[in-house]
Design a protein around this motif. Structure first.
Motif, PDB file in Angstrom:
ATOM      1  N   PRO A   1      -5.419   7.642   0.438  1.00 41.57           N
ATOM      2  CA  PRO A   1      -5.758   5.343   1.349  1.00 41.57           C
ATOM      3  C   PRO A   1      -6.612   5.620  -0.119  1.00 41.57           C
TER       4      PRO A   1
ATOM      5  N   SER B   1       0.335  -0.821  -0.024  1.00 39.12           N
ATOM      6  CA  SER B   1      -0.060   0.181  -0.297  1.00 39.12           C
ATOM      7  C   SER B   1       0.562   0.912  -0.498  1.00 39.12           C
ATOM      8  N   ASN B   2       1.968   1.448  -0.491  1.00 31.65           N
ATOM      9  CA  ASN B   2       3.246   2.101  -0.260  1.00 31.65           C
ATOM     10  C   ASN B   2       2.853   3.401   1.392  1.00 31.65           C
ATOM     11  N   LEU B   3       3.004   2.620   2.489  1.00 36.22           N
ATOM     12  CA  LEU B   3       2.669   3.286   3.860  1.00 36.22           C
ATOM     13  C   LEU B   3       3.698   2.519   4.156  1.00 36.22           C
TER      14      LEU B   3
ATOM     15  N   GLU C   1      -2.198   5.382  -3.398  1.00 33.27           N
ATOM     16  CA  GLU C   1      -1.764   5.499  -2.898  1.00 33.27           C
ATOM     17  C   GLU C   1      -0.588   5.968  -2.256  1.00 33.27           C
ATOM     18  N   ARG C   2       0.652   5.763  -4.225  1.00 29.59           N
ATOM     19  CA  ARG C   2       1.881   6.600  -3.446  1.00 29.59           C
ATOM     20  C   ARG C   2       1.841   7.780  -3.927  1.00 29.59           C
TER      21      ARG C   2
ATOM     22  N   GLU D   1      -0.259   8.712  -1.800  1.00 26.83           N
ATOM     23  CA  GLU D   1      -0.721   9.128  -0.421  1.00 26.83           C
ATOM     24  C   GLU D   1      -2.111   9.368   0.318  1.00 26.83           C
TER      25      GLU D   1
ATOM     26  N   SER E   1      -5.011   2.014  -8.189  1.00 26.78           N
ATOM     27  CA  SER E   1      -5.162   1.862  -6.379  1.00 26.78           C
ATOM     28  C   SER E   1      -4.142   1.890  -5.843  1.00 26.78           C
ATOM     29  N   ASP E   2      -2.751   1.709  -6.521  1.00 30.59           N
ATOM     30  CA  ASP E   2      -2.003   1.505  -6.381  1.00 30.59           C
ATOM     31  C   ASP E   2      -1.047   3.580  -6.081  1.00 30.59           C
TER      32      ASP E   2
ATOM     33  N   LYS F   1      -3.263   3.507   8.710  1.00 28.43           N
ATOM     34  CA  LYS F   1      -3.061   4.181   7.664  1.00 28.43           C
ATOM     35  C   LYS F   1      -4.094   4.927   7.244  1.00 28.43           C
TER      36      LYS F   1
ATOM     37  N   LYS G   1      -1.782   8.515   6.631  1.00 30.44           N
ATOM     38  CA  LYS G   1      -1.644   9.512   4.822  1.00 30.44           C
ATOM     39  C   LYS G   1      -2.616  11.064   5.164  1.00 30.44           C
TER      40      LYS G   1
END
Length: 372
Positions: A344, A91-93, A339-340, A342, A335-336, A203, A207
Motif C-alpha cells: 500500500p 489502488s489495485n485492491l 500497489e500491484r 500488494e 505508486s500504482d 487496504k 494487503k
C-alpha cells in the motif's frame, strides 16, 4: 415467479416518511409472506466479483468495477459505495462482495456480517453505517466474526444535525455517536473517523500482515513528511525505537557519509534504489522494528524506478510495509506499480500512520483473543 431474493434500487420510501413509509412496510410484509429477502430500497445494490453479478445502474463507462480480492464492503450510502469501488479499482485492491443496502427494510448489517463471516473470499469487512435498526444484533454479529476477520466501521451522524440528515437520507436516526462508538469498540470493531481512513485501514489490512508490535522504522529521501509522521505516531501511541547498535553500524558502513543514520534514516535527495534496499533490508532484520515505513520522493532523479521491482522482495521478512509518496503523474505511476505488488502507498503522513495503527491494533486484539 419463485424468486427468493430481490434488490430494490428505487428511492422514495421510508426516507420520505408518511405514506411512503407505509408502502415500504407493505413491501416487507409481502416479501415475508412469499419467503423473499430484500436488499434496499434506496440503494445501488450488490456486486459479486467471483461471478460478476452486478446490479448497479451506474454504467461501466462512468464507474469502475474492481477485480476479485479480499475486501468486502457494505454501505448505507450508495454514493460512498461508488467512491470506495473506484478507489479500490485505482489502488489495485480487489473486492470480494459489495452491498449497498440503503433503507435496510429487511436484510440488515448483522445479516450481512454473518453472511460474510462464512465467505471464503472475504478477509476484511468494511462498513459505512448511519443508524442501526438493532444495534445489539449488529454487535453480536461483529463479535462472532472479529477473531476471524477484521471489521472496520465508519459510523456517521455524530452531531444532532448530522443525525437529522441521516434520517432524511435513509430513514434511520443516527442516535448518540458516543454510545455507538463505545459499543463498536466493545465488540472489537476497528472504528475510523472518515471515509479516507475507512479505505486506508481496510487496504492495509487486506494487503499486509498485522504488525507484531508498535515499533515503526522509517526511511526517506526527503525528511519533511517524516516529521509529521513522527508527531502522528506519538499521538496514536506508536513508537519510533532506537535501532540496534549492529544496525546503526551496518548502515553507517553501507550508506554514503552524508546520510543521517537514525530513525528515520535520511538518505537525502541523493538517495538511490541501492541506498533504499540496503537500509530497508537492515531495518527488516532489526529485532527492534515491527513495521517498515518507507517515504519516497519519486520526483528526485537519483532514485531509480528499479526500487519498484526490488521493494516486494522485503515481504519475505514477514513485517508489514506501508509507503508514503505524494505528487503528480509520475508519482502516481510509481505508486500504482507498488500497489500491484500488494504494497500500500498513501499520499500523506497522517494517512500512512493511521493505517499502521490499524495493523498494530488488529494484532493486539488477536493476541488478547488467544489469551482469553
Amino acid at each position: 415467479k419463485g424468486a427468493k431474493a430481490a434488490v430494490i434500487v428505487s428511492g422514495g420510501f421510508k426516507e420520505l416518511g408518511g405514506q411512503s413509509e407505509e408502502i415500504e412496510k407493505k413491501i416487507v410484509l409481502t416479501a415475508r409472506a412469499h419467503g423473499v429477502r430484500i436488499i434496499g430500497p434506496n440503494c445501488i445494490g450488490i456486486f459479486n466479483s467471483a461471478n460478476r453479478l452486478d446490479t448497479f445502474f451506474q454504467s461501466r463507462e462512468r464507474m469502475q468495477r474492481p477485480e476479485r480480492g479480499p475486501l468486502a464492503f457494505m454501505t448505507q450510502s450508495g454514493t460512498f459505495g461508488c467512491t470506495i469501488l473506484e478507489w479500490a479499482a485505482d489502488s489495485n485492491l480487489g473486492i470480494s462482495k459489495f452491498i449497498s443496502y440503503g433503507n435496510r427494510c429487511d436484510v440488515d448489517e448483522a445479516d450481512l456480517i454473518d453472511y460474510l463471516a462464512q465467505d471464503d473470499d472475504t478477509k476484511v469487512i468494511g462498513v459505512y453505517v448511519e443508524g442501526f435498526g438493532d444495534g445489539r444484533k449488529f454487535m453480536e454479529a461483529v463479535k462472532r466474526v472479529a477473531a476471524k476477520k477484521a471489521v472496520v466501521v465508519l459510523k456517521a451522524g455524530r452531531s444532532e444535525k448530522g443525525s437529522k440528515v441521516a434520517l432524511s437520507h435513509t430513514g434511520w436516526l443516527a442516535g448518540s455517536y458516543q454510545v455507538c462508538e463505545s459499543a463498536l469498540k466493545q465488540c472489537d470493531a476497528l472504528v475510523v473517523n472518515d471515509i479516507e481512513e475507512l479505505f486506508d485501514v481496510a487496504k492495509a489490512l487486506a494487503k499486509q500482515p498485522v504488525a507484531t508490535g508498535r515499533r515503526i522504522a522509517m526511511a526517506t529521501n526527503g525528511i519533511g513528511p517524516c516529521v509529521m509522521a513522527a508527531d502522528r505516531c506519538v499521538e496514536l501511541g506508536l513508537d519510533l525505537p532506537r535501532l540496534e547498535e549492529r544496525t546503526l553500524l551496518r548502515l553507517k558502513k553501507e550508506l554514503p557519509s552524508y546520510c543521517i543514520v537514525s530513525n528515520p534514516v535520511d538518505l537525502t535527495g541523493s538517495g538511490t534504489s541501492r541506498d533504499y534496499m540496503n537500509t530497508l533490508t537492515a531495518l527488516a532484520e532489526d529485532k527492534s522494528v515491527d513495521l517498515l515505513m518507507p517515504f519516497f520522493v519519486f520526483q528526485d532523479t537519483p532514485l531509480g524506478e528499479e526500487i519498484l521491482d526490488l521493494l516486494p522482495s522485503l515481504k519475505k521478512y514477514g513485517k508489514p510495509i506501508l509507503c508514503c509518496a505524494s505528487g503528480g503523474e509520475f508519482t502516481r505511476k510509481c505508486s500504482d506499480r507498488l500497489e500491484r505488488s500488494e504494497i500500500p502507498v498513501y499520499p500523506t503522513p497522517e494517512r500512512v500512520v493511521a493505517a499502521a495503527k490499524a495493523l498494530v491494533s488488529r494484532n493486539e486484539f488477536l493476541k488478547r483473543s488467544i489469551q482469553n
